[in-house]
Design a protein around this motif. Structure first.
Motif: not given
Length: 334
Positions: A58-61, A76-79
Protein backbone atom coordinates in the motif's frame (compact mmCIF):
# COMPACT_ATOMS: atom_id res chain seq x y z
CA UNK A 1 30.31 -29.46 4.75
CA UNK A 2 30.89 -25.72 5.10
CA UNK A 3 28.07 -23.68 6.61
CA UNK A 4 28.10 -21.26 3.68
CA UNK A 5 27.68 -24.12 1.21
CA UNK A 6 24.81 -25.71 3.13
CA UNK A 7 23.14 -22.32 3.55
CA UNK A 8 23.44 -21.50 -0.17
CA UNK A 9 22.09 -24.87 -1.33
CA UNK A 10 19.20 -24.60 1.13
CA UNK A 11 18.28 -21.08 -0.01
CA UNK A 12 18.90 -21.77 -3.68
CA UNK A 13 16.14 -24.38 -3.52
CA UNK A 14 13.85 -22.29 -1.32
CA UNK A 15 14.01 -19.38 -3.73
CA UNK A 16 13.39 -21.54 -6.81
CA UNK A 17 10.40 -23.15 -5.09
CA UNK A 18 9.18 -19.76 -3.86
CA UNK A 19 9.23 -18.36 -7.41
CA UNK A 20 7.17 -21.32 -8.62
CA UNK A 21 4.66 -21.01 -5.82
CA UNK A 22 4.22 -17.25 -6.17
CA UNK A 23 3.40 -17.98 -9.82
CA UNK A 24 0.81 -20.50 -8.66
CA UNK A 25 -0.41 -18.02 -6.07
CA UNK A 26 -1.18 -15.34 -8.68
CA UNK A 27 -2.32 -17.78 -11.34
CA UNK A 28 -5.18 -19.04 -9.17
CA UNK A 29 -6.74 -15.56 -9.31
CA UNK A 30 -6.16 -15.20 -13.04
CA UNK A 31 -7.86 -18.55 -13.62
CA UNK A 32 -10.76 -17.59 -11.38
CA UNK A 33 -11.34 -14.47 -13.46
CA UNK A 34 -12.09 -16.66 -16.48
CA UNK A 35 -14.78 -18.64 -14.65
CA UNK A 36 -16.45 -16.11 -12.39
CA UNK A 37 -20.07 -15.27 -13.23
CA UNK A 38 -20.91 -11.74 -14.29
CA UNK A 39 -21.42 -9.31 -11.46
CA UNK A 40 -18.86 -10.98 -9.16
CA UNK A 41 -15.81 -8.80 -8.60
CA UNK A 42 -12.45 -10.51 -8.47
CA UNK A 43 -10.43 -9.64 -5.37
CA UNK A 44 -6.67 -9.03 -5.47
CA UNK A 45 -6.03 -7.46 -2.06
CA UNK A 46 -6.30 -10.83 -0.25
CA UNK A 47 -3.27 -12.11 -2.19
CA UNK A 48 -1.16 -9.35 -0.70
CA UNK A 49 -2.69 -9.85 2.76
CA UNK A 50 -1.62 -13.48 2.82
CA UNK A 51 1.98 -12.56 1.95
CA UNK A 52 2.15 -10.45 5.10
CA UNK A 53 3.38 -7.48 3.06
CA UNK A 54 0.20 -5.42 2.74
CA UNK A 55 1.72 -2.34 4.38
CA UNK A 56 4.66 -2.33 1.99
CA UNK A 57 2.36 -2.82 -0.99
CA UNK A 58 0.00 0.00 0.00
CA UNK A 59 2.91 2.34 0.66
CA UNK A 60 4.31 1.78 -2.82
CA UNK A 61 1.26 1.01 -4.97
CA UNK A 62 -1.82 2.21 -3.14
CA UNK A 63 -4.84 0.50 -4.70
CA UNK A 64 -4.83 -3.30 -5.03
CA UNK A 65 -5.72 -3.55 -8.71
CA UNK A 66 -4.91 -6.61 -10.79
CA UNK A 67 -2.03 -4.84 -12.57
CA UNK A 68 -0.53 -3.51 -9.35
CA UNK A 69 -0.69 -6.80 -7.46
CA UNK A 70 0.62 -8.86 -10.38
CA UNK A 71 3.55 -6.49 -10.95
CA UNK A 72 4.34 -6.41 -7.22
CA UNK A 73 4.38 -10.22 -6.89
CA UNK A 74 6.03 -10.93 -10.23
CA UNK A 75 8.53 -8.28 -11.33
CA UNK A 76 9.18 -5.85 -8.45
CA UNK A 77 12.92 -6.11 -7.71
CA UNK A 78 12.48 -3.93 -4.62
CA UNK A 79 10.13 -6.53 -3.15
CA UNK A 80 12.30 -9.48 -1.97
CA UNK A 81 9.58 -12.11 -2.48
CA UNK A 82 8.62 -11.28 -6.05
CA UNK A 83 9.34 -13.97 -8.64
CA UNK A 84 12.13 -11.93 -10.24
CA UNK A 85 13.72 -11.11 -6.85
CA UNK A 86 13.61 -14.78 -5.83
CA UNK A 87 15.30 -15.87 -9.03
CA UNK A 88 17.95 -13.16 -8.67
CA UNK A 89 18.67 -14.41 -5.14
CA UNK A 90 18.67 -18.05 -6.32
CA UNK A 91 21.14 -17.19 -9.08
CA UNK A 92 23.49 -15.43 -6.65
CA UNK A 93 23.37 -18.40 -4.28
CA UNK A 94 24.08 -20.77 -7.17
CA UNK A 95 26.94 -18.56 -8.36
CA UNK A 96 28.58 -18.76 -4.92
CA UNK A 97 28.67 -22.57 -4.95
CA UNK A 98 29.35 -23.35 -8.60
CA UNK A 99 32.17 -25.66 -7.49
CA UNK A 100 29.63 -27.72 -5.52
CA UNK A 101 26.59 -27.92 -7.80
CA UNK A 102 26.59 -29.43 -11.29
CA UNK A 103 27.07 -27.27 -14.37
CA UNK A 104 23.60 -28.34 -15.51
CA UNK A 105 22.08 -26.93 -12.31
CA UNK A 106 23.81 -23.60 -12.87
CA UNK A 107 22.62 -23.47 -16.49
CA UNK A 108 19.03 -24.13 -15.42
CA UNK A 109 19.08 -21.39 -12.77
CA UNK A 110 20.69 -18.90 -15.13
CA UNK A 111 18.24 -19.66 -17.95
CA UNK A 112 15.30 -19.47 -15.52
CA UNK A 113 16.37 -16.03 -14.29
CA UNK A 114 16.79 -14.61 -17.79
CA UNK A 115 13.40 -16.02 -18.82
CA UNK A 116 11.63 -13.92 -16.20
CA UNK A 117 13.94 -10.91 -16.58
CA UNK A 118 13.16 -10.71 -20.31
CA UNK A 119 9.44 -11.01 -19.55
CA UNK A 120 9.72 -8.15 -17.06
CA UNK A 121 11.02 -5.90 -19.82
CA UNK A 122 7.85 -6.58 -21.83
CA UNK A 123 5.53 -6.26 -18.80
CA UNK A 124 2.46 -6.95 -20.91
CA UNK A 125 -0.70 -8.30 -19.29
CA UNK A 126 -1.07 -10.76 -22.16
CA UNK A 127 2.08 -12.67 -21.24
CA UNK A 128 1.18 -13.66 -17.69
CA UNK A 129 -0.66 -16.95 -18.25
CA UNK A 130 2.16 -18.22 -20.47
CA UNK A 131 4.84 -16.84 -18.14
CA UNK A 132 3.43 -18.52 -15.04
CA UNK A 133 3.21 -21.80 -16.94
CA UNK A 134 6.90 -21.51 -17.89
CA UNK A 135 7.89 -20.53 -14.35
CA UNK A 136 6.26 -23.64 -12.92
CA UNK A 137 7.92 -25.97 -15.42
CA UNK A 138 11.32 -24.29 -15.13
CA UNK A 139 11.16 -25.01 -11.40
CA UNK A 140 10.29 -28.64 -12.14
CA UNK A 141 13.20 -28.87 -14.57
CA UNK A 142 15.61 -27.53 -11.98
CA UNK A 143 14.42 -30.07 -9.39
CA UNK A 144 14.79 -32.87 -11.91
CA UNK A 145 18.26 -31.76 -13.01
CA UNK A 146 19.40 -31.48 -9.39
CA UNK A 147 18.05 -34.93 -8.61
CA UNK A 148 19.77 -36.46 -11.67
CA UNK A 149 23.13 -34.67 -11.62
CA UNK A 150 24.01 -33.97 -7.97
CA UNK A 151 25.25 -36.60 -5.52
CA UNK A 152 22.59 -37.37 -2.94
CA UNK A 153 24.82 -36.35 -0.07
CA UNK A 154 24.43 -33.78 2.72
CA UNK A 155 24.22 -30.93 0.24
CA UNK A 156 21.41 -32.58 -1.68
CA UNK A 157 19.49 -33.16 1.55
CA UNK A 158 19.86 -29.50 2.54
CA UNK A 159 18.49 -28.55 -0.87
CA UNK A 160 15.56 -30.92 -0.46
CA UNK A 161 14.77 -29.49 2.98
CA UNK A 162 14.72 -25.98 1.55
CA UNK A 163 12.42 -26.96 -1.30
CA UNK A 164 10.03 -29.00 0.85
CA UNK A 165 9.70 -26.44 3.65
CA UNK A 166 9.02 -23.71 1.11
CA UNK A 167 6.43 -25.88 -0.63
CA UNK A 168 4.65 -26.64 2.64
CA UNK A 169 4.66 -22.93 3.48
CA UNK A 170 3.14 -21.93 0.15
CA UNK A 171 0.52 -24.71 0.13
CA UNK A 172 -0.55 -23.33 3.50
CA UNK A 173 -0.74 -19.79 2.08
CA UNK A 174 -2.53 -20.79 -1.13
CA UNK A 175 -5.15 -22.63 0.91
CA UNK A 176 -5.47 -19.62 3.19
CA UNK A 177 -6.13 -17.40 0.14
CA UNK A 178 -9.45 -19.22 -0.27
CA UNK A 179 -10.34 -18.25 3.28
CA UNK A 180 -9.56 -14.58 2.64
CA UNK A 181 -11.03 -14.34 -0.86
CA UNK A 182 -13.99 -16.41 0.25
CA UNK A 183 -17.29 -15.52 -1.33
CA UNK A 184 -19.12 -12.25 -1.91
CA UNK A 185 -21.55 -13.29 0.80
CA UNK A 186 -22.55 -16.32 2.86
CA UNK A 187 -25.33 -17.12 0.37
CA UNK A 188 -22.66 -18.35 -2.09
CA UNK A 189 -21.54 -21.20 0.20
CA UNK A 190 -22.15 -24.48 -1.61
CA UNK A 191 -23.00 -22.66 -4.83
CA UNK A 192 -21.41 -23.20 -8.27
CA UNK A 193 -19.15 -20.22 -7.53
CA UNK A 194 -17.91 -21.90 -4.35
CA UNK A 195 -17.15 -25.07 -6.32
CA UNK A 196 -15.35 -23.07 -9.05
CA UNK A 197 -13.10 -21.52 -6.43
CA UNK A 198 -12.19 -24.83 -4.82
CA UNK A 199 -11.44 -26.36 -8.24
CA UNK A 200 -9.23 -23.38 -9.11
CA UNK A 201 -7.39 -23.81 -5.82
CA UNK A 202 -6.78 -27.52 -6.54
CA UNK A 203 -5.51 -26.71 -10.01
CA UNK A 204 -3.19 -24.03 -8.66
CA UNK A 205 -1.45 -26.73 -6.59
CA UNK A 206 -1.53 -29.29 -9.44
CA UNK A 207 -3.77 -31.36 -7.19
CA UNK A 208 -7.00 -31.51 -9.18
CA UNK A 209 -6.47 -34.86 -10.95
CA UNK A 210 -4.99 -36.58 -7.89
CA UNK A 211 -7.80 -35.27 -5.69
CA UNK A 212 -10.47 -36.55 -8.10
CA UNK A 213 -8.83 -39.98 -8.08
CA UNK A 214 -9.11 -40.04 -4.30
CA UNK A 215 -12.53 -38.37 -3.94
CA UNK A 216 -15.43 -37.91 -6.35
CA UNK A 217 -16.95 -34.73 -4.94
CA UNK A 218 -15.42 -31.26 -4.56
CA UNK A 219 -16.17 -30.39 -0.94
CA UNK A 220 -14.25 -27.93 1.27
CA UNK A 221 -13.42 -30.48 3.95
CA UNK A 222 -12.15 -32.94 1.35
CA UNK A 223 -9.94 -30.36 -0.39
CA UNK A 224 -8.52 -29.09 2.90
CA UNK A 225 -7.84 -32.62 4.11
CA UNK A 226 -6.08 -33.51 0.85
CA UNK A 227 -3.82 -30.45 0.85
CA UNK A 228 -3.05 -30.48 4.56
CA UNK A 229 -3.04 -34.09 5.76
CA UNK A 230 -2.55 -36.41 2.77
CA UNK A 231 0.53 -38.60 3.23
CA UNK A 232 1.11 -39.38 -0.47
CA UNK A 233 0.47 -36.22 -2.50
CA UNK A 234 3.83 -34.38 -2.92
CA UNK A 235 2.43 -30.89 -2.41
CA UNK A 236 0.44 -31.63 0.74
CA UNK A 237 1.76 -30.03 3.90
CA UNK A 238 1.98 -33.33 5.76
CA UNK A 239 3.94 -35.02 2.96
CA UNK A 240 6.40 -32.12 2.67
CA UNK A 241 7.09 -31.98 6.41
CA UNK A 242 7.51 -35.75 6.74
CA UNK A 243 10.03 -35.72 3.87
CA UNK A 244 11.81 -32.73 5.41
CA UNK A 245 12.16 -34.67 8.65
CA UNK A 246 13.58 -37.66 6.75
CA UNK A 247 16.20 -35.44 5.09
CA UNK A 248 17.13 -33.85 8.41
CA UNK A 249 17.72 -37.27 9.97
CA UNK A 250 19.87 -38.24 6.98
CA UNK A 251 22.06 -35.19 7.65
CA UNK A 252 22.44 -35.71 11.40
CA UNK A 253 22.44 -39.49 11.39
CA UNK A 254 19.89 -39.77 14.19
CA UNK A 255 17.05 -42.25 13.91
CA UNK A 256 13.42 -41.24 13.38
CA UNK A 257 11.69 -40.67 16.69
CA UNK A 258 14.82 -39.27 18.33
CA UNK A 259 16.54 -35.89 18.14
CA UNK A 260 19.93 -34.31 18.76
CA UNK A 261 19.22 -30.63 18.11
CA UNK A 262 16.42 -28.08 18.40
CA UNK A 263 15.55 -28.29 14.68
CA UNK A 264 14.91 -32.04 14.85
CA UNK A 265 12.88 -31.62 18.02
CA UNK A 266 10.67 -28.84 16.59
CA UNK A 267 10.13 -30.66 13.30
CA UNK A 268 9.50 -34.00 15.01
CA UNK A 269 6.83 -32.47 17.25
CA UNK A 270 5.15 -30.82 14.27
CA UNK A 271 5.16 -34.00 12.18
CA UNK A 272 3.79 -36.05 15.07
CA UNK A 273 0.99 -33.58 15.66
CA UNK A 274 0.03 -33.53 11.99
CA UNK A 275 0.16 -37.31 11.85
CA UNK A 276 -2.55 -37.56 14.51
CA UNK A 277 -4.68 -34.65 13.29
CA UNK A 278 -8.00 -35.22 11.52
CA UNK A 279 -9.87 -32.78 9.31
CA UNK A 280 -12.52 -32.58 12.04
CA UNK A 281 -9.80 -31.28 14.38
CA UNK A 282 -8.86 -28.66 11.77
CA UNK A 283 -12.39 -27.33 11.34
CA UNK A 284 -13.03 -27.43 15.07
CA UNK A 285 -10.16 -24.95 15.51
CA UNK A 286 -11.12 -23.07 12.34
CA UNK A 287 -9.37 -23.46 8.97
CA UNK A 288 -7.73 -20.03 9.00
CA UNK A 289 -6.69 -20.31 12.64
CA UNK A 290 -5.21 -23.78 12.06
CA UNK A 291 -3.29 -22.64 8.97
CA UNK A 292 -2.03 -19.53 10.73
CA UNK A 293 -0.74 -21.57 13.66
CA UNK A 294 0.82 -24.10 11.31
CA UNK A 295 2.54 -21.24 9.46
CA UNK A 296 4.10 -20.04 12.71
CA UNK A 297 5.31 -23.52 13.58
CA UNK A 298 6.91 -23.99 10.15
CA UNK A 299 8.62 -20.61 10.51
CA UNK A 300 9.98 -21.81 13.86
CA UNK A 301 11.37 -24.96 12.23
CA UNK A 302 13.11 -22.85 9.57
CA UNK A 303 14.58 -20.57 12.25
CA UNK A 304 15.90 -23.53 14.22
CA UNK A 305 17.46 -25.09 11.11
CA UNK A 306 19.25 -21.78 10.51
CA UNK A 307 20.38 -21.57 14.15
CA UNK A 308 21.65 -25.15 14.13
CA UNK A 309 23.45 -25.25 10.79
CA UNK A 310 23.86 -21.72 9.40
CA UNK A 311 24.25 -19.51 12.48
CA UNK A 312 27.83 -18.54 11.59
CA UNK A 313 26.98 -17.71 8.01
CA UNK A 314 23.98 -15.92 6.50
CA UNK A 315 23.75 -15.20 2.79
CA UNK A 316 20.11 -15.62 1.81
CA UNK A 317 19.44 -13.04 -0.90
CA UNK A 318 22.74 -11.13 -0.79
CA UNK A 319 25.61 -11.83 -3.23
CA UNK A 320 28.72 -13.45 -1.78
CA UNK A 321 31.67 -11.29 -0.87
CA UNK A 322 35.15 -12.60 -1.61
CA UNK A 323 35.69 -16.01 -0.11
CA UNK A 324 38.40 -14.72 2.25
CA UNK A 325 35.85 -12.54 4.08
CA UNK A 326 33.38 -15.34 4.74
CA UNK A 327 33.17 -17.36 7.95
CA UNK A 328 34.23 -20.86 6.97
CA UNK A 329 32.86 -22.91 9.85
CA UNK A 330 31.78 -26.49 9.51
CA UNK A 331 28.14 -27.55 9.61
CA UNK A 332 27.36 -29.32 12.86
CA UNK A 333 26.65 -32.87 11.81
CA UNK A 334 27.46 -36.02 13.67
Amino acid sequence: MLSRVADSIYWLNRYIERAENVARFVDVNLNLMLDLPSGVTQQWRPLVITTGDLALFEERYGEATADNVIHFLTFDLDYPNSILSCLHAARENARSIREIISSEMWEEVNTFYHLVKEASEQNSHNIFHKLFFHVKFASHRFAGVMDATMSHNEGWHFGQMGRLLERADKTDRILDVKYFILLPSAKWVGSPLDRIQWIALLKSTSAYEMYRKAQHRIVPSGVAEFLILNREFPRSINFCLQETERCLHQITGTSKGSWCNSAERALGKLCSKLGYTTIEDVFEVGLHQFLDRLQSEMNDVDAKISETFFSNYTMSSEPLESEETQTMTQVMVS
